[in-house]
Design an enzyme around this catalytic site. Structure first.
Site, short mmCIF file in Angstrom:
data_model
loop_
_atom_site.label_atom_id
_atom_site.label_comp_id
_atom_site.label_asym_id
_atom_site.label_seq_id
_atom_site.Cartn_x
_atom_site.Cartn_y
_atom_site.Cartn_z
CE LYS A 1 -2.99 2.66 2.80
NZ LYS A 1 -2.95 2.93 4.21
CG ASP B 1 -7.68 4.49 2.27
OD1 ASP B 1 -8.67 4.14 1.59
OD2 ASP B 1 -7.58 5.62 2.77
#
Ligand code: SF4
Length: 223
Positions: free
Chosen positions: A135, A153
């Site tokens: 991420k 997210d």
């Protein structure tokens, strides 16, 4: 729950994911023309540090901490030149300060030793830096203009599920679905659009469906 929204879209006759994704992106882009990363940074290294610090806290909180931090630490070497306890104190307010200080020092060391102090561009290289998972790598690469995936997210996860774009719970699998669905040229901006929409309209506890530009396309809409 996520599974039911994909089925719910069919039940409500809203069209398939593929049919809806174009109008969803278009409406969000019009609604949140200002959607961009909320972290403040002035160099590639500052970007990397900010994203690493943003785990489990808000961007506002990170910006508050980095305002001081980036005045004190200007180059990758600076993070290694102080005792670890000092760096821990300097990032304390972002939470998980021990782990974050350790990751930052590890990442800066590899940056210096393997990349001449420059932040690399590919996900493969970025994830070689200690403390940089997919991420973080995705966010950094995307901000550097080298988008190679879709950042997932907590907002992206929640909205993708509510909009019936994925049945998955796991961020990696959600990303896989979004990569197939979202046109490549939007991979970078799409997460920002969902994040801003999630902060302003599609709130976790009380989504404001009445004022949402997606309500006619959303299987979770309450109006
Ligand atoms: S209609 Fe409601 S649930 Fe769907 S995206 Fe908008 S605010 Fe979220």
């Amino acid at each position: 729950m996520a599974r039911s929204y994909v089925a719910e879209a069919r039940r409500r006759g809203l069209g398939t994911r593929r049919e809806r994704i174009g109008p969803i992106v278009e409406r969000l882009a019009r609604e949140h023309a200002d959607a961009t990363i909320a972290l403040r940074f002035e160099s590639d290294v500052e970007l990397l540090i900010s994203v690493m610090l943003s785990a489990q806290t808000t961007d506002v909180n990170v910006n508050r901490v980095t305002e001081q931090l980036f005045r004190k630490y200007r180059r990758p070497e600076d993070y290694l030149a102080v005792p670890v306890e000092e760096l821990e104190r300097d990032v304390y307010a972002t939470g998980f300060f021990r782990q974050k200080a350790k990751s930052i020092r590890g990442a800066m060391r590899v940056l210096i030793e393997e990349f001449d102090g420059e932040v690399p561009r590919t996900l493969e290289e970025l994830t070689r830096l200690p403390g940089v998972a997919r991420k973080t790598a995705n966010v950094v690469a995307s901000e550097l203009g080298e988008t190679q995936g879709v950042v997932v997210d907590t907002h992206v996860r929640r909205l993708s599920q509510r909009l019936g774009l994925t049945r998955q719970e796991d961020p990696v699998k959600i990303e896989r679905d979004l990569i197939k669905l979202v046109p490549r040229e939007y991979w970078g901006v799409f997460p920002h659009l969902l994040i801003w929409h999630g902060r302003r309209v599609c709130l976790a506890r009380r989504p404001r469906c009445e004022e949402c530009v997606l309500n006619a396309l959303c299987p979770a809409s309450r109006v």
